[in-house]
Design an enzyme around this catalytic site. Structure first.
Site, short mmCIF file in Angstrom:
data_model
loop_
_atom_site.label_atom_id
_atom_site.label_comp_id
_atom_site.label_asym_id
_atom_site.label_seq_id
_atom_site.Cartn_x
_atom_site.Cartn_y
_atom_site.Cartn_z
NE ARG A 167 -2.64 0.71 3.37
CZ ARG A 167 -3.39 0.87 4.43
NH1 ARG A 167 -4.68 1.07 4.29
NH2 ARG A 167 -2.89 0.79 5.64
CG HIS A 206 -5.23 -25.99 11.32
ND1 HIS A 206 -5.23 -25.57 10.02
CD2 HIS A 206 -4.74 -24.95 12.04
CE1 HIS A 206 -4.75 -24.34 9.95
NE2 HIS A 206 -4.45 -23.93 11.17
CE LYS A 244 5.27 -26.16 16.37
NZ LYS A 244 3.94 -25.70 16.03
CE LYS A 295 -6.36 -19.91 10.80
NZ LYS A 295 -6.44 -20.48 12.07
CG ASP A 343 -6.40 -19.87 15.72
OD1 ASP A 343 -6.29 -19.22 14.66
OD2 ASP A 343 -5.42 -20.22 16.41
CG ASP A 362 -5.79 1.71 -0.42
OD1 ASP A 362 -6.41 0.64 -0.23
OD2 ASP A 362 -5.85 2.68 0.36
CB VAL A 363 -6.79 -3.87 -2.13
CG1 VAL A 363 -5.47 -4.53 -2.44
CG2 VAL A 363 -7.08 -3.89 -0.64
CD GLU A 386 -0.89 -23.62 18.41
OE1 GLU A 386 -0.18 -22.95 17.65
OE2 GLU A 386 -2.07 -23.35 18.64
CE LYS A 404 -3.53 -20.01 19.50
NZ LYS A 404 -3.25 -21.03 18.50
C1 BG6 Z 1 -2.61 -21.13 12.51
C2 BG6 Z 1 -3.29 -20.55 13.75
O1 BG6 Z 1 -3.56 -21.42 11.53
O2 BG6 Z 1 -1.95 -22.33 12.89
C3 BG6 Z 1 -2.28 -20.28 14.83
O3 BG6 Z 1 -3.94 -19.33 13.40
C4 BG6 Z 1 -1.52 -21.55 15.15
O4 BG6 Z 1 -2.91 -19.79 16.00
C5 BG6 Z 1 -0.94 -22.15 13.86
O5 BG6 Z 1 -0.49 -21.22 16.06
C6 BG6 Z 1 -0.32 -23.51 14.13
O6 BG6 Z 1 0.35 -23.95 12.98
P1 BG6 Z 1 1.59 -24.93 13.10
O7 BG6 Z 1 1.94 -25.23 11.68
O8 BG6 Z 1 2.66 -24.19 13.85
O9 BG6 Z 1 1.12 -26.13 13.86
#
Ligand code: BG6
Length: 486
Positions: free
Chosen positions: A47, A236, A341, A144, A231, A89-90, A212, A336
């Protein structure tokens, strides 16, 4: 595979986080591995009124920060020579004429990657439409959050489908580009052992965990309105679930795979205000320690409304009402600021009807198949066998047949590299169809509404733990427990 054709790869929001972290490093890697056609151009759209040199410096800096390796100067020169830039600027559709002037040949494939918030998608589509650069050979890539509920998703979708056909739309869920998820298809449908031992005749239950260590990473605005259900679960984890549970597709074509996945999402048993308390546990992290480092609680993170009831953890029991899966609970869990992780799928096989070895081995044993998404992408099968030696007649031991998909030090492909390559090839199998997303919102909306109606609040859990204790009760009441990560 079809040979890659030259294209114009347009990144709307080239200076944004997604572009810096994922798109630019992935393009560099594709360059390094000679996966980009020599005549392909990358057009960065931003932009502010930047000069070419500002863009180049920004790209260099993002590669230095986010590449998993040092920049190779020869590759860098080839890579950066592909770039053109467009200040635009879209929200001013008249400006798209500037972009049109940069895109050269008429029938060249153009890939419009919208690396911007979904609130801009509609403006981008209008701009492309007005400048007549939404050609038959164009593709549009969106990511997303695609809506916040069924209604807002339908709105975005309608806008996009006004200018593009479904065959031109690539909805990214980056989990679909992860090595283990791709392997899941190969694993399930190329081994007769698994093909024939998949379903309620042999499987007791399935667990999917995406744990995570990170918190919300400064995405306060977005996350507080979204929460972990939308989220992570809506996209996922539902994607993983549908690939585990889908029937064998006729072939590996986009439509065959999509058709089978949608059938699963349609068969999910409804969760709403009537049964929400027995099916779902929500949590929110508080102050704690992760890997020995103090981390603040969710509410303490800058500028957050102290009364926020947004969930940062969710665990739930999902049932699939079809002949193959009736009676097999799928337990999903994602949070989270948890202890470690890791992401894994655990398939528990049914107990044997009779334990022939009970004289030597009293414990009931269930065969387990653990499919690791990250880290150590791979598969572990847990089986029993006899302890060797004369003094052990039928004493049994647990053995793990374990293998990693990658060999030591082998480069781990990032999901975005694979997905971008698929977009360049024009293959949609690993992207989410409009119908599938619609079905997933139809299933998620009653959950979100159910939480609102019943005023369901998240239970506090310490950062660095495995989430609220209630998540253990959720599964214990069915006589099961979460697989222990080690
Ligand atoms: C994203 C989420 O789609 O995926 C995040 O918005 C999340 O909140 C992330 O942390 C996790 O992705 P990955 O590949 O690190 O497991």
């Amino acid at each position: 595979m079809e040979k890659i054709k030259p294209c114009d790869f347009i990144i709307f929001g080239v200076k944004g986080d997604l572009s810096k972290r994922k798109i630019l490093p992935s393009l560099y890697y594709l360059e390094k591995t000679n996966n980009i056609h020599n005549n392909t151009c990358v057009i960065g759209v931003g932009r502010s009124k930047w000069h070419k040199i500002d863009y180049i410096n920004m790209i260099r800096k993002s590669l230095v920060t986010f590449l998993k390796e040092k920049i190779n100067e020869k590759i860098w020169l080839k890579f950066i020579s592909r770039f053109k830039f467009c200040n635009l600027d879209v929200y001013y559709s008249d400006n798209f004429i500037k972009l049109k002037k940069i895109l050269d040949q008429k029938n060249r494939v153009s890939i419009n990657y919208c690396a911007m918030p979904s609130s801009t998608f509609s403006a981008i589509c209008d701009g492309l439409g007005k400048a007549k650069i939404n050609k038959k050979t164009s593709r549009i890539v969106i990511e997303k959050p695609l809506g916040t509920n069924l209604e807002s998703y339908n709105y975005i979708n309608k806008k996009i489908l006004k200018y593009f056909n479904e065959s031109q739309v690539y909805r990214i869920d980056h989990y679909l580009g992860k090595e283990t998820i791709l392997n899941l298809l190969a694993f399930r449908f190329s081994n007769s052992f698994f093909l024939n031992n998949w379903g309620n005749h042999i499987i007791d239950s399935v667990q999917i965990t995406v744990s995570e260590e990170v918190g919300i990473e400064g995405r306060i605005e977005y996350f507080d309105k979204t929460g972990q259900i939308k989220d992570m679960i809506q996209n996922h984890l539902l994607q993983i679930l549908s690939i585990i549970a889908m029937e064998s597709p006729k072939n590996l074509n986009t439509n065959s795979i999509r058709e089978k996945k949608i059938k699963i999402v349609r068969s999910l048993r409804k969760i709403d205000y009537n049964n929400i308390n027995e099916k779902i546990v929500l949590g929110q992290y508080t102050f704690g320690k992760i890997n020995g480092i103090n981390v603040p609680g969710y509410l303490d993170e800058i500028n957050l409304d102290k009364n926020s009831n947004t969930e940062t953890f969710v665990s739930l029991r999902v049932d699939i009402d079809n002949l193959n899966w009736a009676g097999v609970p799928f337990y999903l869990r994602s949070g989270k600021r948890l202890k470690k992780k890791f992401s894994e799928i655990v398939i528990y096989f049914k107990n044997l009807p009779i334990n022939l070895f009970k004289e030597f081995n009293k414990k009931n044993f269930q065969n387990k198949l653990i499919i690791r998404l990250q880290p150590n992408e791979g598969v572990e099968m847990q089986i029993l066998n006899k302890l060797p030696g004369l003094k052990n007649k039928y004493e049994l031991q647990l053995t793990k047949l374990d293998f990693n998909f990658y060999r030591n030090n082998e480069y781990k492909t990032d999901a975005y590299e694979l997905l971008i390559l698929e977009i360049m090839h024009g293959i949609q199998s690993h992207f989410v169809s409009c119908e599938e997303l619609e079905e997933s919102w139809k299933w998620i909306d009653p959950i979100i509404n159910g939480c609102k109606i019943t005023k369901k609040k998240p239970i506090l859990y310490k950062s660095g733990s495995w989430g609220p204790e209630e998540s253990n009760f959720l599964i214990k009441k069915d006589g099961r427990e979460w697989n222990k990560y080690n």
